[in-house]
Structures are given as C-alpha cells and as structure tokens.
Design a protein around this motif. Structure first.
Motif, PDB file in Angstrom:
ATOM      1  N   VAL A   1       1.619  -7.619  -8.389  1.00  0.00           N
ATOM      2  CA  VAL A   1       3.011  -7.662  -7.956  1.00  0.00           C
ATOM      3  C   VAL A   1       3.222  -6.484  -7.013  1.00  0.00           C
ATOM      4  CG1 VAL A   1       5.426  -7.419  -8.653  1.00  0.00           C
ATOM      5  CG2 VAL A   1       3.868  -8.822 -10.018  1.00  0.00           C
ATOM      6  N   VAL A   2       3.524  -6.795  -5.756  1.00  0.00           N
ATOM      7  CA  VAL A   2       3.792  -5.758  -4.769  1.00  0.00           C
ATOM      8  C   VAL A   2       5.294  -5.671  -4.576  1.00  0.00           C
ATOM      9  CG1 VAL A   2       3.478  -5.030  -2.378  1.00  0.00           C
ATOM     10  CG2 VAL A   2       1.575  -6.043  -3.639  1.00  0.00           C
ATOM     11  N   CYS A   3       5.831  -4.471  -4.778  1.00  0.00           N
ATOM     12  CA  CYS A   3       7.265  -4.219  -4.638  1.00  0.00           C
ATOM     13  C   CYS A   3       7.510  -3.617  -3.253  1.00  0.00           C
ATOM     14  CB  CYS A   3       7.742  -3.273  -5.732  1.00  0.00           C
ATOM     15  SG  CYS A   3       7.541  -3.944  -7.390  1.00  0.00           S
ATOM     16  N   TRP A   4       7.916  -4.473  -2.323  1.00  0.00           N
ATOM     17  CA  TRP A   4       8.162  -4.027  -0.962  1.00  0.00           C
ATOM     18  C   TRP A   4       9.511  -3.336  -0.848  1.00  0.00           C
ATOM     19  CZ3 TRP A   4       4.008  -3.801   1.688  1.00  0.00           C
ATOM     20  CH2 TRP A   4       3.048  -4.805   1.679  1.00  0.00           C
ATOM     21  N   SER A   5       9.540  -2.310  -0.047  1.00  0.00           N
ATOM     22  CA  SER A   5      10.761  -1.599   0.343  1.00  0.00           C
ATOM     23  C   SER A   5      10.507  -1.088   1.758  1.00  0.00           C
ATOM     24  CB  SER A   5      11.019  -0.421  -0.605  1.00  0.00           C
ATOM     25  OG  SER A   5       9.965   0.528  -0.508  1.00  0.00           O
ATOM     26  N   HIS A   6      11.531  -0.513   2.396  1.00  0.00           N
ATOM     27  CA  HIS A   6      11.311   0.044   3.735  1.00  0.00           C
ATOM     28  C   HIS A   6      10.159   1.053   3.712  1.00  0.00           C
ATOM     29  CE1 HIS A   6      14.562  -1.924   5.818  1.00  0.00           C
ATOM     30  NE2 HIS A   6      15.381  -1.616   4.824  1.00  0.00           N
ATOM     31  N   GLU A   7      10.111   1.889   2.685  1.00  0.00           N
ATOM     32  CA  GLU A   7       9.051   2.895   2.578  1.00  0.00           C
ATOM     33  C   GLU A   7       7.692   2.243   2.298  1.00  0.00           C
ATOM     34  OE1 GLU A   7      11.895   3.007   0.849  1.00  0.00           O
ATOM     35  OE2 GLU A   7      12.923   4.785   1.597  1.00  0.00           O
ATOM     36  N   ALA A   8       7.667   1.240   1.419  1.00  0.00           N
ATOM     37  CA  ALA A   8       6.405   0.601   1.038  1.00  0.00           C
ATOM     38  C   ALA A   8       5.756  -0.123   2.210  1.00  0.00           C
ATOM     39  CB  ALA A   8       6.627  -0.368  -0.121  1.00  0.00           C
TER      40      ALA A   8
ATOM     41  N   LYS B   1       5.449   0.839   5.078  1.00  0.00           N
ATOM     42  CA  LYS B   1       4.749   1.820   5.915  1.00  0.00           C
ATOM     43  C   LYS B   1       3.563   2.451   5.180  1.00  0.00           C
ATOM     44  CE  LYS B   1       9.062   2.919   8.207  1.00  0.00           C
ATOM     45  NZ  LYS B   1      10.251   2.867   7.406  1.00  0.00           N
ATOM     46  N   SER B   2       3.405   2.154   3.917  1.00  0.00           N
ATOM     47  CA  SER B   2       2.366   2.780   3.101  1.00  0.00           C
ATOM     48  C   SER B   2       1.043   2.039   3.217  1.00  0.00           C
ATOM     49  CB  SER B   2       2.807   2.798   1.635  1.00  0.00           C
ATOM     50  OG  SER B   2       1.724   3.126   0.792  1.00  0.00           O
ATOM     51  N   GLU B   3      -0.002   2.745   3.654  1.00  0.00           N
ATOM     52  CA  GLU B   3      -1.324   2.144   3.738  1.00  0.00           C
ATOM     53  C   GLU B   3      -1.846   1.738   2.363  1.00  0.00           C
ATOM     54  OE1 GLU B   3      -2.827   1.130   6.508  1.00  0.00           O
ATOM     55  OE2 GLU B   3      -1.034   1.854   7.537  1.00  0.00           O
ATOM     56  N   SER B   4      -1.528   2.523   1.327  1.00  0.00           N
ATOM     57  CA  SER B   4      -1.983   2.193  -0.029  1.00  0.00           C
ATOM     58  C   SER B   4      -1.347   0.902  -0.526  1.00  0.00           C
ATOM     59  CB  SER B   4      -1.641   3.329  -1.003  1.00  0.00           C
ATOM     60  OG  SER B   4      -2.330   4.494  -0.662  1.00  0.00           O
ATOM     61  N   VAL B   5      -0.045   0.761  -0.340  1.00  0.00           N
ATOM     62  CA  VAL B   5       0.641  -0.453  -0.797  1.00  0.00           C
ATOM     63  C   VAL B   5       0.126  -1.659  -0.020  1.00  0.00           C
ATOM     64  CG1 VAL B   5       2.873  -1.620  -1.050  1.00  0.00           C
ATOM     65  CG2 VAL B   5       2.680   0.826  -1.586  1.00  0.00           C
ATOM     66  N   LYS B   6      -0.046  -1.516   1.283  1.00  0.00           N
ATOM     67  CA  LYS B   6      -0.569  -2.627   2.082  1.00  0.00           C
ATOM     68  C   LYS B   6      -1.992  -2.997   1.650  1.00  0.00           C
ATOM     69  CE  LYS B   6       0.856  -0.779   6.100  1.00  0.00           C
ATOM     70  NZ  LYS B   6       1.086  -0.637   7.558  1.00  0.00           N
ATOM     71  N   ALA B   7      -2.803  -2.015   1.334  1.00  0.00           N
ATOM     72  CA  ALA B   7      -4.174  -2.300   0.879  1.00  0.00           C
ATOM     73  C   ALA B   7      -4.151  -3.045  -0.455  1.00  0.00           C
ATOM     74  CB  ALA B   7      -4.966  -1.000   0.747  1.00  0.00           C
ATOM     75  N   GLU B   8      -3.286  -2.621  -1.359  1.00  0.00           N
ATOM     76  CA  GLU B   8      -3.178  -3.308  -2.656  1.00  0.00           C
ATOM     77  C   GLU B   8      -2.648  -4.723  -2.466  1.00  0.00           C
ATOM     78  OE1 GLU B   8      -2.552   0.939  -4.949  1.00  0.00           O
ATOM     79  OE2 GLU B   8      -0.805  -0.344  -4.635  1.00  0.00           O
ATOM     80  N   ALA B   9      -1.714  -4.899  -1.535  1.00  0.00           N
ATOM     81  CA  ALA B   9      -1.188  -6.234  -1.247  1.00  0.00           C
ATOM     82  C   ALA B   9      -2.280  -7.129  -0.658  1.00  0.00           C
ATOM     83  CB  ALA B   9      -0.002  -6.132  -0.290  1.00  0.00           C
ATOM     84  N   ARG B  10      -3.077  -6.591   0.265  1.00  0.00           N
ATOM     85  CA  ARG B  10      -4.191  -7.369   0.835  1.00  0.00           C
ATOM     86  C   ARG B  10      -5.178  -7.771  -0.255  1.00  0.00           C
ATOM     87  NH1 ARG B  10      -3.578  -3.854   5.071  1.00  0.00           N
ATOM     88  NH2 ARG B  10      -5.139  -2.401   4.263  1.00  0.00           N
ATOM     89  N   TYR B  11      -5.471  -6.841  -1.152  1.00  0.00           N
ATOM     90  CA  TYR B  11      -6.391  -7.127  -2.251  1.00  0.00           C
ATOM     91  C   TYR B  11      -5.864  -8.319  -3.062  1.00  0.00           C
ATOM     92  CZ  TYR B  11      -9.241  -6.552  -6.420  1.00  0.00           C
ATOM     93  OH  TYR B  11     -10.101  -6.781  -7.450  1.00  0.00           O
ATOM     94  N   GLY B  12      -4.589  -8.283  -3.427  1.00  0.00           N
ATOM     95  CA  GLY B  12      -3.997  -9.383  -4.191  1.00  0.00           C
ATOM     96  C   GLY B  12      -3.970 -10.682  -3.408  1.00  0.00           C
ATOM     97  N   ARG B  13      -3.594 -10.609  -2.137  1.00  0.00           N
ATOM     98  CA  ARG B  13      -3.538 -11.807  -1.292  1.00  0.00           C
ATOM     99  C   ARG B  13      -4.908 -12.442  -1.143  1.00  0.00           C
ATOM    100  NH1 ARG B  13      -2.562 -10.465   4.600  1.00  0.00           N
ATOM    101  NH2 ARG B  13      -4.769 -10.006   4.325  1.00  0.00           N
ATOM    102  N   ASP B  14      -5.918 -11.625  -0.868  1.00  0.00           N
ATOM    103  CA  ASP B  14      -7.269 -12.142  -0.635  1.00  0.00           C
ATOM    104  C   ASP B  14      -7.868 -12.794  -1.875  1.00  0.00           C
ATOM    105  OD1 ASP B  14      -6.962 -11.184   1.915  1.00  0.00           O
ATOM    106  OD2 ASP B  14      -8.331  -9.470   1.646  1.00  0.00           O
ATOM    107  N   ARG B  15      -7.348 -12.482  -3.043  1.00  0.00           N
ATOM    108  CA  ARG B  15      -7.854 -13.044  -4.296  1.00  0.00           C
ATOM    109  C   ARG B  15      -6.873 -14.036  -4.924  1.00  0.00           C
ATOM    110  NH1 ARG B  15      -9.736  -8.581  -2.795  1.00  0.00           N
ATOM    111  NH2 ARG B  15     -11.848  -7.894  -3.271  1.00  0.00           N
TER     112      ARG B  15
END
Length: 172
Positions: free
Chosen positions: A101-108, A110-124
C-alpha cells in the motif's frame, strides 16, 4: 528415600522448564501483537507493507492501526528495530508482504524511496494506491485506481476505507 527425592526433583525441574517455556511463548505473543502480528503467524510474513513519506506519519499511523484492528498483519517503517540496517530491513519486509500500500502525498510523489517501493509493488502485481492529499501520482502510476483518503477521519464505514480493505482482502 533418596531415589524418591531425586525423582520428585526431576519432575519439578521439568514442570519449571515447561512453565518457563510457556512464559517465553506468551512474551513473544505479546511482543508480536504490539506490532500487529497475530498469534501463530511468522514474524517475517506480512499481509501489507505500507509505504509513505515521513511528513504523513500520523495520518498513516491511523491507517496502520485501523488495518491491524481489522485483523491484517501490517508492516511499516515504525516497526524497524533499533540498530537494524534500514535499507536491508525495508527490502526484506517488502518482499515478505503480499500487498504494498503506497500512501501518495505531495511529498511522497517526490520521494525516490516511495517511488521505488511503489515500482516494486507494481512490478509484482501487489500495489494498492492511497492518496492522502490532492496530489498527482508520479509518471506511470496514474493509470491505476487509487483510494482517496484526504478527508478520512478514521471511520471504518467511510467508503474509501471499506474499498481499500476489500481491495487488500481480494489481493490476499
């Protein structure tokens, strides 16, 4: 008479050993319950991994607590033990989760860590998106459905929470 005493002593030692084992098991169960792990579950397996930006910690805490109250095993970075290697711990726990579960916000966004975790979830195929404010998801995440939590007060009957919970349970 001495043989009887030795037998009784051995029985008492066995009983004491069993009592200590039960206390240890109870202590482990209490510790696990504090981080939302039900009895009998493996500590390194999670239903849900939650990704977010630190600025939204209190809003996300409310969501994590509610999901745990609804019986889900939830992991987020507040569960990282002291002195644990941060990146290795994140990688281990995201891979041991069935839903990200990725919790997007204006700050999130821009976060490389949040985007990487989101990509990980999306790709799987285990990504579920939550929007904590009126932000646009980063490139390549806008094509997926998300749940809007900007006005969520913690109410379990609110549509956004009911739909999120249903989506997680379907994914499990």
């Amino acid at each position: 008479m001495l043989a009887g005493w030795q037998t009784r002593n051995t029985e008492l030692e066995q009983q004491l050993s069993m009592a200590i084992a039960r206390i240890t098991d109870l202590e482990k169960a209490v510790a696990a319950a504090k981080v939302g792990i039900p009895a009998g579950a493996r500590r390194d397996e999670h239903d849900v991994f939650v990704s977010y930006r630190r600025e939204q910690k209190e809003a996300v805490r409310k969501l994590v607590d509610r999901l745990r109250m609804d019986g889900l095993v939830v992991w987020w970075d507040a569960d990282i033990p002291a002195q644990a290697p941060w990146e290795e711990t994140i990688e281990k726990n995201i891979s041991n989760s069935k839903v990200v579960v990725v919790c997007w916000s204006h700050e999130a966004t821009k976060s490389e860590s949040v985007k990487a975790e989101a990509r990980y979830g999306r790709d799987r195929n285990k990504l579920i998106q939550v929007f904590l404010d009126d932000c646009q998801p980063p490139m390549f995440f806008g094509e997926r459905q998300g749940f809007h939590f900007a006005n969520w007060s913690g109410d379990v009957a609110h549509d956004c929470y009911r739909h999120l919970l249903e989506g997680i349970r379907i994914q499990l």
